[in-house]
Write an enzyme that holds these catalytic residues in place. Structure first.
Site, short mmCIF file in Angstrom:
data_model
loop_
_atom_site.label_atom_id
_atom_site.label_comp_id
_atom_site.label_asym_id
_atom_site.label_seq_id
_atom_site.Cartn_x
_atom_site.Cartn_y
_atom_site.Cartn_z
N TYR A 83 -2.06 29.60 -17.57
CA TYR A 83 -2.83 30.82 -17.38
C TYR A 83 -1.93 31.86 -16.71
CZ TYR A 83 -6.97 33.44 -15.59
OH TYR A 83 -7.93 34.37 -15.30
N TYR A 237 -14.76 24.78 -13.58
CA TYR A 237 -13.57 24.99 -12.77
C TYR A 237 -13.85 25.84 -11.54
CZ TYR A 237 -8.99 26.37 -11.22
OH TYR A 237 -7.90 26.57 -10.43
N HIS A 238 -14.44 26.99 -11.78
CA HIS A 238 -14.64 27.96 -10.70
C HIS A 238 -15.61 27.46 -9.65
CE1 HIS A 238 -13.73 29.65 -14.63
NE2 HIS A 238 -12.84 30.39 -13.98
N LYS A 593 -15.61 42.55 2.00
CA LYS A 593 -14.77 42.41 0.82
C LYS A 593 -14.62 43.82 0.24
CE LYS A 593 -13.60 39.30 -0.94
NZ LYS A 593 -12.37 38.50 -0.73
N ASP A 597 -12.05 42.57 -5.66
CA ASP A 597 -11.80 41.17 -5.30
C ASP A 597 -13.11 40.42 -5.09
OD1 ASP A 597 -11.05 38.80 -4.13
OD2 ASP A 597 -10.27 39.71 -2.28
N HIS A 599 -13.37 37.02 -4.56
CA HIS A 599 -13.22 35.74 -3.85
C HIS A 599 -14.04 35.81 -2.57
CE1 HIS A 599 -9.42 35.81 -6.21
NE2 HIS A 599 -9.55 34.50 -6.22
C1 B12 Z 1 -10.85 29.60 -4.91
C2 B12 Z 1 -10.06 30.60 -5.70
C3 B12 Z 1 -10.72 31.24 -6.74
C4 B12 Z 1 -12.18 31.00 -7.08
C5 B12 Z 1 -13.03 31.91 -6.18
C6 B12 Z 1 -14.39 31.38 -5.84
C7 B12 Z 1 -15.07 32.22 -4.80
N1 B12 Z 1 -16.31 32.54 -5.04
O1 B12 Z 1 -14.52 32.57 -3.80
C8 B12 Z 1 -12.15 31.39 -8.57
C9 B12 Z 1 -11.76 30.18 -9.37
C10 B12 Z 1 -13.46 31.95 -9.12
C11 B12 Z 1 -11.02 32.38 -8.59
C12 B12 Z 1 -10.88 33.36 -9.53
C13 B12 Z 1 -9.83 34.26 -9.57
N2 B12 Z 1 -8.70 34.20 -8.83
CO1 B12 Z 1 -8.48 33.01 -7.33
N3 B12 Z 1 -8.02 31.78 -6.00
C14 B12 Z 1 -8.72 30.87 -5.39
C15 B12 Z 1 -7.79 30.09 -4.43
C16 B12 Z 1 -7.32 28.86 -5.17
C17 B12 Z 1 -8.39 29.65 -3.11
C18 B12 Z 1 -9.12 30.72 -2.31
C19 B12 Z 1 -10.14 30.07 -1.38
O2 B12 Z 1 -11.34 30.21 -1.56
N4 B12 Z 1 -9.70 29.29 -0.40
C20 B12 Z 1 -10.58 28.62 0.53
C21 B12 Z 1 -11.04 29.60 1.59
C22 B12 Z 1 -11.91 28.91 2.60
O3 B12 Z 1 -9.89 30.10 2.18
P1 B12 Z 1 -9.55 31.64 2.40
O4 B12 Z 1 -10.41 32.52 1.58
O5 B12 Z 1 -8.10 31.81 2.33
O6 B12 Z 1 -10.04 31.86 3.90
C23 B12 Z 1 -9.38 31.26 5.00
C24 B12 Z 1 -8.34 32.16 5.64
O7 B12 Z 1 -7.66 32.96 4.72
C25 B12 Z 1 -9.08 32.92 6.67
N5 B12 Z 1 -9.90 34.07 6.29
C26 B12 Z 1 -10.18 34.58 5.07
N6 B12 Z 1 -11.02 35.61 5.18
C27 B12 Z 1 -11.28 35.78 6.46
C28 B12 Z 1 -12.09 36.70 7.12
C29 B12 Z 1 -12.20 36.63 8.48
C30 B12 Z 1 -13.12 37.57 9.15
C31 B12 Z 1 -11.47 35.65 9.21
C32 B12 Z 1 -11.60 35.55 10.66
C33 B12 Z 1 -10.67 34.75 8.56
C34 B12 Z 1 -10.58 34.80 7.19
O8 B12 Z 1 -9.95 31.92 7.16
C35 B12 Z 1 -10.42 31.10 6.09
C36 B12 Z 1 -10.57 29.69 6.58
O9 B12 Z 1 -9.34 29.09 6.74
C37 B12 Z 1 -6.63 31.11 -4.24
C38 B12 Z 1 -5.28 30.50 -3.92
C39 B12 Z 1 -5.24 29.87 -2.56
N7 B12 Z 1 -4.97 28.60 -2.48
O10 B12 Z 1 -5.50 30.52 -1.56
C40 B12 Z 1 -6.64 31.84 -5.60
C41 B12 Z 1 -6.18 33.29 -5.66
C42 B12 Z 1 -6.72 34.05 -4.49
N8 B12 Z 1 -6.81 33.76 -6.90
C43 B12 Z 1 -6.09 34.59 -7.55
C44 B12 Z 1 -6.50 35.24 -8.75
C45 B12 Z 1 -5.48 36.10 -9.44
C46 B12 Z 1 -7.80 35.09 -9.28
C47 B12 Z 1 -8.35 35.85 -10.49
C48 B12 Z 1 -8.23 37.34 -10.31
C49 B12 Z 1 -7.65 35.37 -11.76
C50 B12 Z 1 -7.88 36.24 -12.95
N9 B12 Z 1 -6.95 37.09 -13.28
O11 B12 Z 1 -8.89 36.11 -13.59
C51 B12 Z 1 -9.83 35.36 -10.57
C52 B12 Z 1 -10.86 36.45 -10.30
C53 B12 Z 1 -11.77 36.26 -9.15
C54 B12 Z 1 -12.45 37.48 -8.60
N10 B12 Z 1 -13.67 37.77 -9.00
O12 B12 Z 1 -11.90 38.15 -7.80
C55 B12 Z 1 -4.75 34.81 -6.91
C56 B12 Z 1 -4.59 36.18 -6.25
C57 B12 Z 1 -3.18 36.69 -6.43
C58 B12 Z 1 -2.61 37.49 -5.32
N11 B12 Z 1 -3.20 37.59 -4.15
O13 B12 Z 1 -1.54 38.00 -5.53
C59 B12 Z 1 -4.66 33.58 -5.94
C60 B12 Z 1 -3.86 33.84 -4.68
C61 B12 Z 1 -4.02 32.44 -6.75
C62 B12 Z 1 -2.63 32.78 -7.28
N12 B12 Z 1 -1.59 32.53 -6.54
O14 B12 Z 1 -2.52 33.26 -8.38
N13 B12 Z 1 -10.15 32.14 -7.60
#
Ligand code: B12
Ligand SMILES: Nc1nc2c(ncn2[C@@H]2O[C@H](COP(=O)(O)OP(=O)(O)OP(=O)(O)O)[C@@H](O)[C@H]2O)c(=O)[nH]1
Lengths: 715, 324
Positions: A83, A237-238, A593, A597, A599
Site C-alpha cells: 500500500y 483491518y481498520h 483533532k 486527520d 485517527h
Molecule cells: C491505527 C492507525 C490507523 C487506523 C485509525 C483508527 C482510528 N480510528 O484511530 C486506520 C487503519 C483507520 C488508519 C487509517 C489511515 N492511516 Co493510519 N495509522 C494508524 C497507526 C498504525 C496507529 C495509530 C494509533 O491509533 N495508535 C494507538 C494510539 C493509542 O496511539 P497514538 O494515537 O499515537 O496516541 C498516543 C500518543 O501519541 C499520545 N497522544 C496522542 N494524542 C494525544 C493527545 C493528548 C492530549 C495527549 C496527552 C497525548 C496524546 O498518547 C497516546 C497514548 O500513548 C499509525 C502508525 C503508528 N504506529 O503510530 C498509522 C498512521 C498514523 N496512519 C497513517 C496514514 C497515512 C493513514 C491513512 C491516511 C492512509 C491512507 N492514505 O488512506 C488512513 C486514513 C485515516 C484517516 N481518516 O485519517 C500514517 C500517517 C503518516 C504520517 N504521519 O506521515 C501513519 C503514521 C502510518 C505510516 N507510517 O504510514 N490508520
C-alpha cells in the site's frame, strides 16, 4: 506398554504441576483480549464436538476452512501488494514503477486525506493535508499520470477509497479508457466499504443511508460492466487498528458483508451475480495463532452465511482476502524491532492462507515509509516466498489440535456477536446506534491500560528499553509545493474544459442522487470524462445528500478500573483535587483533532482516561480548523489544549492554531501540547512555536497526565 | 472589575469566558469578584430572550440547537448557548461532548458556546448558569439558550431561569406523556416533537397530536398563549421557521400582557430568596457554637431538662442574636 489416554493425561498433569510448582495446570490458562481461554496443552480430545469447523474438510472444499482453492500457494504464491502513495501523482508513479521492478506484484493506492474526503487540493479547508498522508488526486488527469507506463490490462490495482469512491473509481475507469482499454479488462479492487468508515476509519462524506446506496450502485455497475474487478473490500483491518479484538474484527466484518449482500440484492441482483466479486481485508497483529485461526474462521463462517443467502456458485461461498500486518503493533521506540514484529505477522498471515499481503515498514510509527524501509518490508515477503518453504504445502497447520480448536472457538465467539447485530436489524442499524464503535473503543482503552499498567509487555516501550535510540531518516513531504503543483494542474484543467457541458453533467448527478434514480457511478464517469474534479463531483452529490457529522462518544471508567489503588494513579488524582481546591475548578483540557486527520483512537483514549483521572475534558468534533479550535478553547476558558495529530499536518496546523488563539485573546495563556505521530526532527520546530510538551506514540497516559497537570499548575 | 465589565459589554469573547469562569468558581475570591461583576452588569441589562430546553436524554436537544441555532445566525441573530452536560465521572472528572453535536454553530462568529459539567447538582442546572446568562445578555446576545439534562425536578429549576421554556420530546410512546402531563402547562411554553423524518415521521406526527389533545384539557391563564406543539426534524432542518414564529408569538403576547415582565420579577424574587436561604444555611452550617449548643440541648432533652420545641427556639434565638 500402552496406557490409556486418561491415565497418560493424568501423568502429564502430575509432571506439569511438579515442574512448575503450582496446584493445577489450568492455573496457566491464559485469557486473551477476546475472552478466549488458551490452555497449556491441547490433545485429540479438543478436536471433538465442533459446530462450525470441519477438521476433515480439504482445501477448496466446504466449509473452506483450509482455503478457498485446492492448490493455494503451491501453484501461485500470494500477491505481494504494498500500500503506497504520497505527494503528487508524478512522484507516486515513479515510486510504483521502481517497486514493480523490484518484485512487487500488485499495486495498492493510498490517497491523501483531501481526496478521501472529497475536497480538491485548492480548497482552503485542506491546507495542511494535501499530499501528506497519500497521493493527491484531483481529476482524471492526475489518475492518468499515476498509472503512466503501467499497463492496466495486466496490473491489478487496489484502491483504498470509500468517501469519494464515485469520482475516484470513475477517474480510474476513464484513465483506463484513455489508455485505450475497455473497462471490462480492468482488474483490481475498490475498497468501497462505508460502514467501517462510520465505525473507525472516518473518511465518510455523506450520511449512512445515501452512502449505502452508493455502495450498491457500485456493486451493480461493476457486476454488469467490470467482470474482473472486485466491487468491494469488506474490511476488518481498520477495526483491529482502531483497537478491536480479533473476535470483534471478525464478527463486525462479516456482519458488514451481510449488509452489503442485502444492499446489492435490493438492487435486484441475484446473489451469484455479484458475490464472487466480494473481497475481504483483515489485519494481522502479533497474536500469532489467533490471527491464523481468525482467517480460517472467517472462511468457515462466510461459507455458511452465503449459503443462507442462497448462493450456489462456489466463488460466492469462498472468502478471499487481502491482509496487512498491524501498524499499531509497531513502535516509535527502538524501531528496528518492527522488522521482527512484521516478519512474524507476515508468517501468521501466510499460515492463515491470505491471498495477498502488505507488510509494514519499520518506520510506521514515525512517518510514511522511505525507499529504504519499503525495501525491507517488501523483502520480508520475498524471503518468505523464496527461502522458507512455506509455499510448498497447503494449510500446513491443519490438524493441529490447538489451531483447530482455536478456529472453532473464534467461529462461535464471532457468531454470537453476529447474531446480536442481526437482532438489532443488521449492521447499518447497529452502526447508527453506535454499538460496534463503542465496543471497539472499549477494547482499545483496555489495551492501553494493560500496556500502561505493565500487564502487557511491549519490548522497547514499557520494558527492555534501548538506552541509545537509533536516529533514522524520515520521508519529508513539502506539502506547500505539492499544493502549488496541484493548483496549477487544476487551473489548466478548468481553462481547457467545456464548462457548460460539465455543469449539465453535474446537475444530472445531483438530480439522480435526489430522486434515487439511475446509477450514480455511470453518471459520475460522464462528469469525470467532462473533466469535472473530484471536489466538484463530490459537491454535486453533497448538494443532494448533505454531509455527515459524527457525534463523539467515549467510554469512561474503563481506563480507571485498571488502576484501582494504583499509587501513581492516585497521586495524580490528588494533585487534581488540590488544584480544584486552590483554583475553584478542575483543570480543564480541550482535546482536538484538526484538519482531515481521522485517527481518533489516541485522542479518545486519552480523553476518557484523563476524565477518569479527574480532568474536565472538552472533546472537539473531528475535522476542526485551527480557528474553530481557538474559539472553542477561549469560550470554554480551558487551561490547556491537547492537539492529537497523526497525519503529518502538525507543521501547518499547530502554528496556525497559535496565531488564531492570539487573534482572539492578545493575552492568551492557554498551554498547548501535542500528541501523536511526530518525527523527532520536528520537535524543535513545535517548541519554537510555543508548544509546551510533545507526547509521541507509546507514551504512558499516566506520564502525560502528570506532565499536563504540572504544566497547568505552574501557570 | 470595571475593566472586565467594559470588555464584556464590548462583546469581547475572552472576557465573557473569564467572567463565566468567575461565576462558576468555588474559590472565595472569585465568588467575591463575581458578586461585584454581576451587580454591575445587572444594572444595565441587554435585550436577550432566554430560552430553556429540557427533555429526556437522546431526544436530540443538542442536534436541535445546532439546527435551530444555524437558522437563527443565518438571520443575523447573535446566539449564546449554555450547555449543561450531565456526564460526570466517578472520579469527579467529566467529558464534555456537546460541542461535537453543535459543530456548525460552534464555528460561527455570532455564537458563544459554553459547556459546563453539572456535577450532579440538583435540577440539572450548574452553579452559575443564571449568572452566565446575565453576562451573555450584557454582552449583547439576542438569544441565550440554556440546555439542561432532562430529569425530574430540572424542568422547574430551568424554567425559573428563562423567558421561554421548551420541552423537546421524541416520537415516543404514550408513557412519556403520562409522566410529563402533570404541571406541564405551568412550565412549558412550547412542545417540540423532534425526529419528524424518515421512518420516524409517522410516529412523530402521532405523538404531536397526542400531545395536542392532552394539552387541550388544560386551560392556561388568560395572559399567556396556549402551549403549542411543533413538529421538527433537526437532522433535516425542518420546522425551524415554525419554532421561531412560535417564540415570536409567545414573546409578543407575554410582553403585551406583562407576563414577560412578571416572570422576570418572580424569577428575581426567587433568586433573591434562594440567595438569602443559601447564605443563612451556610452560616448556620459553619457555626461551631451552634453545633455545640445543639449537642447540649440534645442532652438536656434526653435528661428531661427541656422540651424539644423549647430547645429549638433557644437555638434559633441564639443564632439570630449572634448575627444581629
Ligand atoms: C491505527 C492507525 C490507523 C487506523 C485509525 C483508527 C482510528 N480510528 O484511530 C486506520 C487503519 C483507520 C488508519 C487509517 C489511515 N492511516 Co493510519 N495509522 C494508524 C497507526 C498504525 C496507529 C495509530 C494509533 O491509533 N495508535 C494507538 C494510539 C493509542 O496511539 P497514538 O494515537 O499515537 O496516541 C498516543 C500518543 O501519541 C499520545 N497522544 C496522542 N494524542 C494525544 C493527545 C493528548 C492530549 C495527549 C496527552 C497525548 C496524546 O498518547 C497516546 C497514548 O500513548 C499509525 C502508525 C503508528 N504506529 O503510530 C498509522 C498512521 C498514523 N496512519 C497513517 C496514514 C497515512 C493513514 C491513512 C491516511 C492512509 C491512507 N492514505 O488512506 C488512513 C486514513 C485515516 C484517516 N481518516 O485519517 C500514517 C500517517 C503518516 C504520517 N504521519 O506521515 C501513519 C503514521 C502510518 C505510516 N507510517 O504510514 N490508520
Ligand atoms: N432521525 C432523527 N434523529 C435525530 C434528530 N435529532 C437528533 N437525532 C439523533 O438523536 C440522537 C441524540 O441526539 P442528541 O442531540 O445527542 O440528543 P440530546 O438530547 O442532546 O442527548 P443528551 O445530550 O444525551 O441528553 C443522535 O444520534 C442524533 O443524531 C432528528 O431530528 N431526526
Amino acid at each position: 506398554m500402552k496406557k490409556d489416554k486418561n491415565n497418560r493425561l493424568n501423568d502429564w498433569e502430575k509432571k506439569f504441576v511438579k515442574e512448575v510448582k503450582i496446584e493445577a495446570s489450568n492455573e496457566f490458562s491464559y485469557e486473551t483480549d477476546e475472552g478466549i481461554s488458551i490452555n497449556p496443552l491441547y490433545t485429540s480430545e479438543d478436536l471433538l464436538n465442533y459446530e462450525f469447523n470441519d477438521v476433515n474438510s480439504l482445501p477448496g472444499e466446504w466449509p473452506y476452512t483450509r482455503g478457498p482453492k485446492a492448490s493455494m500457494y503451491t501453484n501461485r504464491p500470494w500477491t505481494i501488494r504494498q500500500y503506497a502513495g504520497f505527494s503528487t501523482a508524478e512522484e507516486s508513479n515513479k515510486f510504483y514503477r521502481k517497486n514493480l521492478e523490484a518484485g512487487q506484484m500488485g499495486l495498492s493506492v493510498a490517497f491523501d486525506l483531501p481526496t478521501h474526503r472529497g475536497y480538491d487540493s485548492d480548497d482552503e479547508i485542506v491546507m495542511g493535508d494535501v499530499g501528506k498522508a497519500g497521493v493527491a488526486i484531483d481529476s482524471v488527469e492526475d489518475m492518468k499520470i499515476l498509472f503512466d507506463g503501467i499497463p492496466l490490462e495486466k496490473m491489478s490495482v487496489s484502491m483504498t477509497m470509500n468517501g469519494a469512491v464515485l469520482p475516484v473509481l470513475a477517474a480510474f475507469i476513464v484513465a483506463g479508457e484513455e489508455q485505450g482499454l475497455d473497462k471490462k479488462v480492468l482488474s483490481g479492487t475498490i475498497q468501497n466499504d462505508i460502514l467501517k468508515e462510520f465505525m473507525v476509519r472516518n473518511t465518510y462524506i455523506y450520511p449512512p443511508e445515501p452512502s449505502m446506496r452508493i455502495v450498491a450502485d457500485i456493486i451493480e455497475y461493476t457486476a454488469n460492466e467490470m467482470p474482473k474487478f472486485n466491487s468491494i473490500s469488506i474490511s476488518g483491518y481498520h477495526m483491529q487498528e482502531a483497537g478491536a479484538n480479533n473476535v470483534q474484527e471478525l464478527a463486525f466484518t462479516l456482519a458488514d458483508g451481510m449488509e452489503y449482500v442485502r444492499a446489492a440484492m435490493s438492487k435486484g441482483l441475484a446473489v451469484d451475480d455479484f458475490a464472487p466479486r466480494l473481497s475481504f481485508f483483515f489485519a494481522i497483529g502479533t497474536d500469532f495463532f489467533m490471527e491464523i485461526a481468525k482467517l480460517r474462521a472467517a472462511r468457515t463462517l462466510w461459507a455458511r452465511i452465503m449459503q443462507d443467502f442462497g448462493a450456489k456458485d462456489e466463488k460466492s461461498l469462498t472468502l478471499r482476502t487481502h491482509c496487512q500486518t498491524s501498524g499499531v503493533s509497531l513502535t516509535e521506540k527502538d524501531p528496528y524491532n518492527n522488522i521482527v514484529r512484521t516478519s512474524y505477522e507476515a508468517l501468521s498471515a501466510i499460515l492463515g492462507g491470505t491471498q495477498s499481503l502488505h507488510t509494514n515498514s519499520f518506520d510506521e510509527a514515525i512517518a510514511l515509509p522511505t525507499e529504504f524501509s519499503s525495501r525491507i518490508a517488501r523483502n520480508t515477503q520475498l524471503i518468505l516466498q523464496n527461502e522458507t518453504g512455506v509455499t510448498n504445502t497447503v494449510d500446513p497447520l491443519a490438524g493441529s489440535y490447538f489451531v483447530e480448536k482455536l478456529t472453532e472457538d473464534m467461529c462461535s465467539a464471532a457468531w454470537k456477536i453476529i447474531e446480536e447485530v442481526e437482532e438489532m436489524g443488521g449492521m447499518t442499524k447497529a452502526v447508527a446506534a453506535g454499538m460496534p464503535k463503542l465496543s471497539i473503543e472499549e477494547s482499545a482503552t483496555k489495551k492501553q491500560a494493560k500496556i500502561d499498567s505493565g500487564k502487557r509487555i511491549v519490548v522497547g516501550v514499557n520494558k527492555f528499553k534501548n538506552p541509545k535510540e537509533p536516529k533514522i531518516d524520515v520521508l519529508v513531504i513539502d506539502n506547500e509545493k505539492v499544493r502549488e503543483d496541484q493548483i496549477k494542474k487544476i487551473t489548466i484543467l478548468k481553462e481547457k474544459r467545456n464548462n457548460d457541458l460539465l455543469r449539465e453533467k453535474l446537475s444530472i448527478i445531483t438530480e439522480a442522487a435526489k430522486n434515487k434514480k439511475g446509477n450514480l457511478l455511470e453518471l459520475c464517469v460522464e462528469a469525470i470524462r467532462a473533466r469535472g474534479t473530484v471536489g466538484e463531483v463530490s459537491k454535486a452529490l453533497e448538494d443532494a445528500f448533505g454531509r455527515h457529522y459524527a457525534t463523539n462518544l467515549g467510554v469512561s471508567g474503563v481506563y480507571g478500573k485498571f488502576f484501582e489503588k494504583d499509587d501513581k494513579f492516585m497521586a495524580i488524582q490528588n494533585k487534581i483535587n488540590n488544584f480544584e481546591k486552590e483554583n475553584g475548578r478542575r483543570p480543564r483540557v480541550l482535546i482536538v483533532k484538526m484538519g482531515q486527520d481521522g485517527h481518533d483512537r489516541g485522542a479518545k483514549i486519552v480523553a476518557t482516561s484523563f476524565a477518569d483521572l479527574g480532568f474536565d475534558i472538552d472533546m472537539g468534533p473531528l475535522f476542526q480548523s485551527p480557528k474553530d479550535v481557538a474559539k472553542d478553547a477561549i469560550e470554554n476558558d480551558v487551561h490547556a489544549i491537547g492537539v492529537s495529530t497523526l497525519a503529518a499536518g502538525h507543521k501547518t496546523l499547530v502554528p496556525e492554531l497559535m496565531k488564531q488563539l492570539k487573534a482572539l485573546d492578545k493575552s492568551n495563556k492557554i498551554i498547548v501540547f501535542v500528541g501523536g505521530v511526530i518525527p523527532e526532527q520536528d520537535y524543535q520546530f513545535l517548541y519554537d512555536n510555543e508548544v509546551s510538551a510533545i507526547f509521541g506514540p507509546g507514551t504512558s497516559i499516566l506520564d502525560s497526565a502528570e506532565k499536563v497537570i504540572e504544566l497547568i499548575s505552574k501557570k | 472589575m470595571k475593566e472586565l465589565k467594559d470588555r464584556i459589554v464590548a462583546g469581547e469573547r475572552a472576557a465573557i469566558a473569564k467572567a463565566i469562569t468567575l461565576v462558576e468558581s468555588s474559590r472565595e475570591e472569585d465568588i467575591q469578584q463575581s458578586h461585584e461583576l454581576i451587580s454591575q452588569l445587572i444594572k444595565s441589562p441587554g435585550h436577550a430572550i432566554r430560552v430553556g430546553f429540557s427533555g429526556p436524554p437522546g431526544v436530540g436537544k443538542s442536534t436541535f440547537i445546532e439546527s435551530f441555532g444555524t437558522f437563527l445566525v443565518n438571520k443575523n441573530f447573535k446566539l449564546g448557548v449554555l450547555a449543561i452536560d450531565p456526564s460526570s465521572n466517578f472520579t469527579g472528572g467529566s467529558i464534555l461532548g456537546d460541542k461535537t453535536r453543535m459543530s456548525e454553530i460552534s464555528k460561527n462568529d455570532n455564537t458563544f458556546i459554553r459547556s459546563t459539567p453539572s456535577r450532579g447538582s440538583l435540577g440539572g442546572i450548574a452553579v452559575g448558569t443564571r449568572e452566565a446568562a446575565i453576562i451573555l445578555d450584557a454582552a449583547g446576545y439576542d438569544y441565550i439558550f440554556i440546555e439542561t439534562v432532562g430529569v425530574g425536578q430540572s424542568e422547574i429549576t430551568a424554567a425559573n431561569l428563562v423567558d421561554i421554556f421548551t420541552l423537546i420530546v421524541g416520537p415516543g410512546s404514550g408513557d412519556e406523556l403520562q409522566g410529563i402531563k402533570k404541571g406541564i402547562t405551568e412550565y412549558a411554553d412550547l412542545f417540540i416533537v423532534n425526529k419528524n423524518d424518515g421512518d420516524l415521521a409517522a410516529q412523530a406526527s402521532k405523538t404531536a397530536s397526542d400531545y395536542k389533545s392532552a394539552l387541550s384539557f388544560y386551560n392556561k391563564e388568560s395572559n399567556t398563549l396556549d402551549t403549542q406543539v411543533v413538529l421538527v426534524s433537526s437532522v433535516e432542518n425542518k420546522g425551524m421557521d415554525l419554532v421561531l414564529d412560535a417564540y415570536n408569538q409567545i414573546t409578543e403576547t407575554n410582553k403585551n400582557s406583562s407576563e414577560f415582565q412578571n416572570r422576570r420579577k418572580n424569577q428575581l424574587s426567587y433568586w433573591l430568596e434562594e440567595e438569602v436561604r443559601n447564605k443563612i444555611l451556610l452560616k448556620l452550617d459553619k457555626d461551631r457554637e451552634i453545633s455545640k449548643k445543639i449537642a447540649n440541648e440534645v442532652t438536656k432533652i434526653i435528661s428531661g431538662d427541656t422540651g424539644f420545641y423549647t430547645a429549638s427556639q433557644a437555638i434559633i434565638d441564639t443564632f439570630l442574636d449572634k448575627n444581629k
